[in-house]
Structure formats: structure tokens, C-alpha cells
Enzyme design. Structure first.
Site, PDB file in Angstrom:
ATOM      1  CG  HIS A 308       6.367  -1.679  -1.463  1.00  0.00           C
ATOM      2  ND1 HIS A 308       6.746  -0.661  -2.300  1.00  0.00           N
ATOM      3  CD2 HIS A 308       7.451  -1.954  -0.698  1.00  0.00           C
ATOM      4  CE1 HIS A 308       8.009  -0.348  -2.088  1.00  0.00           C
ATOM      5  NE2 HIS A 308       8.465  -1.117  -1.113  1.00  0.00           N
ATOM      6  CG  ASP A 365      10.230  -5.147   5.947  1.00  0.00           C
ATOM      7  OD1 ASP A 365       9.758  -4.160   5.339  1.00  0.00           O
ATOM      8  OD2 ASP A 365      11.400  -5.203   6.341  1.00  0.00           O
TER       9      ASP A 365
HETATM   10  C1  SDX Z   1       9.588  -1.119   3.350  1.00  0.00           C
HETATM   11  O1  SDX Z   1       9.382   2.494   0.029  1.00  0.00           O
HETATM   12  C2  SDX Z   1      10.160   1.448   0.017  1.00  0.00           C
HETATM   13  O2  SDX Z   1      10.814   1.117  -0.967  1.00  0.00           O
HETATM   14  C3  SDX Z   1      10.258   0.730   1.359  1.00  0.00           C
HETATM   15  C4  SDX Z   1      11.039  -0.572   1.395  1.00  0.00           C
HETATM   16  C5  SDX Z   1      12.504  -0.340   1.126  1.00  0.00           C
HETATM   17  O3  SDX Z   1      13.181  -1.289   0.697  1.00  0.00           O
HETATM   18  O4  SDX Z   1      12.994   0.778   1.467  1.00  0.00           O
HETATM   19  O5  SDX Z   1      10.534  -1.468   0.413  1.00  0.00           O
HETATM   20  C6  SDX Z   1      10.957  -1.226   2.765  1.00  0.00           C
HETATM   21  O6  SDX Z   1       9.335  -0.203   4.052  1.00  0.00           O
HETATM   22  C7  SDX Z   1       8.547  -2.145   2.974  1.00  0.00           C
HETATM   23  C8  SDX Z   1       7.137  -1.835   3.583  1.00  0.00           C
HETATM   24  C9  SDX Z   1       7.138  -2.335   5.024  1.00  0.00           C
HETATM   25  N1  SDX Z   1       5.932  -1.909   5.718  1.00  0.00           N
HETATM   26  C10 SDX Z   1       4.966  -2.809   6.072  1.00  0.00           C
HETATM   27  O7  SDX Z   1       4.983  -4.002   5.757  1.00  0.00           O
HETATM   28  C11 SDX Z   1       3.851  -2.219   6.928  1.00  0.00           C
HETATM   29  C12 SDX Z   1       2.481  -2.716   6.416  1.00  0.00           C
HETATM   30  N2  SDX Z   1       2.259  -2.103   5.115  1.00  0.00           N
HETATM   31  C13 SDX Z   1       1.482  -0.870   5.111  1.00  0.00           C
HETATM   32  O8  SDX Z   1       1.597  -0.042   6.223  1.00  0.00           O
HETATM   33  C14 SDX Z   1       1.434  -0.202   3.744  1.00  0.00           C
HETATM   34  O9  SDX Z   1       1.184  -1.169   2.816  1.00  0.00           O
HETATM   35  C15 SDX Z   1       2.620   0.624   3.297  1.00  0.00           C
HETATM   36  C16 SDX Z   1       2.966   1.694   4.280  1.00  0.00           C
HETATM   37  C17 SDX Z   1       3.792  -0.231   3.051  1.00  0.00           C
HETATM   38  C18 SDX Z   1       2.225   1.288   1.962  1.00  0.00           C
HETATM   39  O10 SDX Z   1       1.162   2.090   2.225  1.00  0.00           O
HETATM   40  P1  SDX Z   1       0.441   2.952   1.082  1.00  0.00           P
HETATM   41  O11 SDX Z   1       1.036   2.756  -0.250  1.00  0.00           O
HETATM   42  O12 SDX Z   1       0.322   4.325   1.607  1.00  0.00           O
HETATM   43  O13 SDX Z   1      -0.912   2.212   1.015  1.00  0.00           O
HETATM   44  P2  SDX Z   1      -2.201   2.826   1.617  1.00  0.00           P
HETATM   45  O14 SDX Z   1      -1.969   3.104   3.055  1.00  0.00           O
HETATM   46  O15 SDX Z   1      -2.648   3.923   0.723  1.00  0.00           O
HETATM   47  O16 SDX Z   1      -3.193   1.594   1.518  1.00  0.00           O
HETATM   48  C19 SDX Z   1      -3.990   1.408   0.372  1.00  0.00           C
HETATM   49  C20 SDX Z   1      -5.120   0.508   0.855  1.00  0.00           C
HETATM   50  C21 SDX Z   1      -5.812   1.071   2.110  1.00  0.00           C
HETATM   51  O17 SDX Z   1      -7.121   0.535   2.119  1.00  0.00           O
HETATM   52  P3  SDX Z   1      -8.333   1.523   1.613  1.00  0.00           P
HETATM   53  O18 SDX Z   1      -8.271   2.762   2.482  1.00  0.00           O
HETATM   54  O19 SDX Z   1      -8.036   1.802   0.163  1.00  0.00           O
HETATM   55  O20 SDX Z   1      -9.566   0.682   1.850  1.00  0.00           O
HETATM   56  O21 SDX Z   1      -4.578  -0.760   1.245  1.00  0.00           O
HETATM   57  C22 SDX Z   1      -4.770  -0.962   2.651  1.00  0.00           C
HETATM   58  C23 SDX Z   1      -5.046   0.408   3.248  1.00  0.00           C
HETATM   59  O22 SDX Z   1      -5.844   0.274   4.414  1.00  0.00           O
HETATM   60  N3  SDX Z   1      -3.523  -1.536   3.146  1.00  0.00           N
HETATM   61  C24 SDX Z   1      -3.464  -2.556   3.995  1.00  0.00           C
HETATM   62  C25 SDX Z   1      -2.105  -2.831   4.162  1.00  0.00           C
HETATM   63  N4  SDX Z   1      -1.388  -1.960   3.427  1.00  0.00           N
HETATM   64  C26 SDX Z   1      -2.267  -1.167   2.801  1.00  0.00           C
HETATM   65  N5  SDX Z   1      -4.444  -3.254   4.621  1.00  0.00           N
HETATM   66  C27 SDX Z   1      -4.016  -4.252   5.434  1.00  0.00           C
HETATM   67  N6  SDX Z   1      -2.741  -4.575   5.647  1.00  0.00           N
HETATM   68  C28 SDX Z   1      -1.746  -3.890   5.022  1.00  0.00           C
HETATM   69  N7  SDX Z   1      -0.483  -4.192   5.227  1.00  0.00           N
END
Ligand code: SDX
Length: 432
Positions: A308, A365
């Protein structure tokens, strides 16, 4: 707001300047950089807005480190246990929990606006039967602008509240119709003798050939799902609604923009993506393979329902949903292997260095899909239900920003394109 100031050194002829630090009632302070460009010709660069407060808001507070979520100061766990969706809608939209009479008035006004104009129902016939409910909802909600545009003076507070009430009232009818249309069942009208969640369930699952009997456990589960998804600060879809509204656009058009933004799998579309992922995993033995893929930099796969932008701890909503999923499955006597896979996946992931280091925990989710599936909802309706719930948050922010005086939201950019150049040769090219 506090008057603390910090010195920021700007290495140009401006030298050292002082920027005010704005304090809210809770949470991080904010550096006031509104005059950074007008006074110093400098922009702040923050793609994805990780370090940007786009507005002042009094609606929802999140402490991502502690896993805290407050609706107008009330912890989400307490509201989940003691309140209901309509009471929370009043709290979010109007700022306070309603008294008995205020509740009856508020609920009465919503109930009276749950019907759709018969012409709106004709929009559904234009969609293919297999259209995704979110595609239908974006279209139908946007089309409501054509039915109420003239009746609204956006400078009139009563008209604004009326538009907000209409949206909250009609979304269950629109969402349910998006589902029944897709399975060839007649669109059902709302019933004013039922509460919000059971009314939504009867529009979803009722058939004209028999009386619909409300299952209290499912009604409570649906009410809880809606309550937990109602608002969440400046998430992508809420920011979309705020940006659209800042131009003075029609509230129905603004909410349609929010629905479109929520649909993405990185946002509200994640609940459907989680279930597809769990179905693909299928059994506990395959979890290690999925965890490896999620950690593989060369693999675009992410563990859906994990991570998140704000929470660096458990999303408090996922805990409540996990418990409710188990309750509903037990109540219905369903033994869903996907719940077992999800619980095991969470257990392994939260103890894995990769996830610990990056503070990736289950979000809202991760369990919602299992709960919705147990209730008989098809996966394509999961995000539609998220949109139905989040309409309360979107209209609350829409109402709040009407008092905002900063004008249209218009971010700048760091330009990295071609520098000035001129059209080659002389005169117009001969028409080919
Ligand atoms: C919702 O914003 C809100 O409040 C949203 C929400 C709401 O109520 O409105 O809470 C609802 O949208 C919840 C989130 C649902 N999405 C998912 O579950 C999709 C999977 N999650 C990711 O796509 C991700 O975690 C996000 C989009 C939710 C957040 O992304 P960020 O904060 O931009 O994190 P990032 O992409 O900068 O990742 C940081 C690191 C990276 O690794 P490095 O490059 O540092 O090595 O964490 C890794 C990412 O690759 N990473 C994950 C991951 N999420 C982040 N690796 C594996 N699986 C994941 N799910």
C-alpha cells in the site's frame, strides 16, 4: 495552523528562503511551498505524490506506520463493530454521527432517491451482455449529468447536498442493474421497506417469480463491506474526483471519473485481481512459486492485495474482512479452499524478508474478494461494490472541496522534451 518555520536553502540568486511549516490536528506537518514557483521560479518534483499534500481535509485520517484509519476521528474498528453504512455516510458527508431524528431524515432522503429515471435504464440496452459492470457504471453515472445538470446550482449548498444524496441513493440500483443486465435477469427496482445493504442484495439476487428473503448475516456482511470501503483519504480515485471537481464539473461527471480511476488493478480493481491470483495458485503447495515470482525483479507479477502506498503495517480493514469472511463461510457451511490459501499466503509473505523489508502487508483487497465470492457475487462485481461504497467518500470530498478557495488543480511538470526548434524549409508542404 502552527507557525513553525524551516529554512530551505535555494541555491540561486534567491539564496536562503524561509518556508512555513503547516501543522494539522494529526499526522505529518507540511512544508508550505505554494509560493515556491511564483516567488523563486522553482517547482517541487514529486511524481506519484509520495510527499505531497494536495489539500487540507477533515474527513479521514490514516497513520500508515501504525495501521490507523479514522473516519472523522472515529477508529474504523469501532465503527465496523458499532455503526452501519448509512450512519457512517452521514458522519463522512456531514461531519458528525447523526442523532436518531437526523438519522431518520438522512436515511429517508436517501430512500426517496433510489429510483433511476426510466430513460437511464435504457442505457443498459446499449451495452453488450458481457460488458464489465465497471464499464457500465462509468457510462451510466456519467450519463446522470444529462438528467440533473440544469436542476443544479452548484453555488447552492442545498443543491450540492441533493446531488450527493442522489448519487449515494442511486449507486446500488445502478450497480445491481449492471449485474442483472449481464446475466439477462430483469432489472429490479429498489424497495423502500429495506435498509441500504439488504435492498442492494435484493436488487442483485431477487427474481420476479418469488419473494426475496433477506439473509441477515449476508446483509450485515454487505453493510460492513460498504462501511469499510467508504473512504480512504486522498487515494487515486478520490484525488481524481477532487481534480475533476476543481474545474467546476458536474458532480455526476466527477464521480464517473472516480469510478474510472478506481477500476485499475493497482487500486480498486485489486480485489478482483486477488481472487484471480488465488484461483491461479489453487493450492498451498504452489504458494512458494508465487512468492518467488512476486520477488523477482524481472517478473512484472505482484502479489495482489499486498502492499500500500500509505500503510507500512497491516491495513486495519483487512483484519475485519478476514474475520467476516470466515464468519460468512461458516454461516453458509462453505469450505472455500481459497481462504486457506489466502491465510497461508499471508502467513508466509509477512515472514519473508522481501516483504518485511518493504513493509508489504495485506491491504483491504486481500480478503474482500473471498468474502464477496462466499456471498455469491461474481468477480466482475467486486470493484463495482467498491465503487458503490466509495461513492460516499467521493461525494464527501466533493462537498468538502466546495469550500476550498485554491481554484482549479493544475500541476506543472519538469519538461524534458526538445528545446526550441523551427519548421524546416520554407512555406507549406505541397499537399500529397
Ligand atoms: C487500494 O491509496 C489508497 O488508499 C487505496 C485503497 C483505498 O482504500 O482507496 O487503500 C485501495 O487501492 C489498495 C491497494 C490495492 N492494490 C494492490 O493490492 C495491488 C498490489 N499492490 C501494489 O501494486 C502496490 O503495493 C501498490 C500500488 C498498492 C503501492 O505501490 P507503491 O507504494 O508505489 O509501492 P512501490 O511500487 O513503490 O513498491 C515498493 C517496493 C518495490 O520493490 P523495489 O523496487 O523497492 O525492490 O515494493 C514492491 C515493489 O516492487 N512491491 C511489491 C508489491 N507492492 C510493492 N512486490 C510484490 N508484490 C506487491 N504487491
Amino acid at each position: 495552523m502552527g507557525k513553525r518555520r524551516v529554512k530551505a536553502t535555494i541555491c540561486n540568486e534567491a539564496g536562503e528562503v524561509e518556508l512555513a511549516v503547516l501543522e494539522g490536528t494529526m499526522g505529518p506537518e507540511a512544508l508550505d511551498i505554494q509560493q515556491l514557483y511564483p516567488d523563486h521560479g522553482l517547482l517541487a518534483f514529486d511524481p506519484g505524490f509520495r510527499s505531497t499534500a494536495s489539500c487540507k481535509s477533515a474527513i479521514t485520517f490514516i497513520d500508515g506506520e501504525a495501521g490507523v484509519l479514522l473516519y472523522r476521528g472515529y477508529p474504523i474498528e469501532e465503527l465496523a463493530e458499532k455503526s452501519n453504512f448509512i450512519e457512517v455516510a452521514h458522519l463522512l458527508m456531514l461531519g458528525e454521527l447523526p442523532s436518531e431524528s437526523e438519522y431518520e431524515d438522512f436515511w429517508g432522503s436517501i430512500r426517496r432517491h433510489s429510483l433511476l429515471h426510466e430513460q437511464v435504464l435504457r442505457f443498459y440496452d446499449g451495452f453488450r451482455r458481457d460488458a464489465h459492470p465497471m464499464a457500465i457504471m462509468v457510462g451510466v453515472v456519467g450519463a446522470l449529468s444529462a438528467f440533473y445538470h440544469d436542476a443544479m446550482d452548484m453555488f447552492d449548498g442545498e443543491h450540492r447536498l441533493q446531488a450527493a444524496i442522489r448519487l449515494v441513493a442511486k449507486m446500488p440500483t445502478i450497480a445491481a442493474a449492471s449485474y442483472t443486465y449481464s446475466i439477462g435477469r430483469p432489472i429490479r427496482y429498489p424497495r423502500n421497506d429495506l435498509d441500504y445493504a439488504p435492498n442492494f442484495l435484493q436488487m442483485l439476487f431477487g427474481v420476479p417469480s418469488e419473494e426475496y428473503e433477506v439473509n441477515p448475516t449476508l446483509a450485515r456482511a454487505m453493510d460492513l463491506i460498504l462501511l469499510l470501503h467508504a473512504d480512504h483519504e486522498q487515494n487515486a480515485s478520490t484525488s481524481t474526483v477532487r481534480m475533476a471537481a476543481s474545474s467546476g464539473a458536474n458532480p455526476f461527471a466527477c464521480i464517473a471519473a472516480g469510478i474510472a480511476s478506481l477500476w485499475g488493478p493497482a487500486h480498486g480493481g485489486a480485489n478482483e485481481a486477488v481472487l484471480r491470483m488465488l484461483m491461479e495458485i489453487g493450492k498451498i503447495e504452489k504458494i512458494s512459486e508465487v512468492i518467488a515470482r512476486a520477488k523477482d525483479k524481472d517478473d512484472p507479477f505482484r502479489l495482489m492485495g499486498f502492499g500500500h502506498r500509505v500503510y507500512r503495517n497491516f491495513d486495519p480493514r483487512s483484519r475485519v474482512l478476514q474475520k467476516m469472511a470466515k464468519e460468512v463461510l461458516d454461516h453458509l457451511g462453505i469450505d472455500d479452499p481459497l481462504l486457506e490459501v489466502a491465510v497461508k499466503l499471508e502467513e508466509i509473505a509477512v515472514h519473508d524478508e522481501y516483504f518485511i523489508e518493504r513493509k508489504l502487508y495485506p491491504n483491504v483487497d486481500f480478503y474482500s474478494g473471498i468474502l464477496l465470492r462466499a456471498m455469491g457475487l461474481p468477480m466482475t462485481m467486486f470493484t463495482a461494490i467498491f465503487a458503490l461504497a466509495r461513492t460516499v467518500g467521493w461525494v464527501s470530498h466533493w462537498l468538502e472541496l466546495q469550500g476550498d478557495s485554491h481554484g482549479i488543480d493544475r500541476p506543472r511538470q519538469l519538461y524534458v522534451g526538445k528545446t526550441l526548434r523551427h519548421y524546416p524549409g520554407k512555406g507549406k508542404k505541397q499537399q500529397r
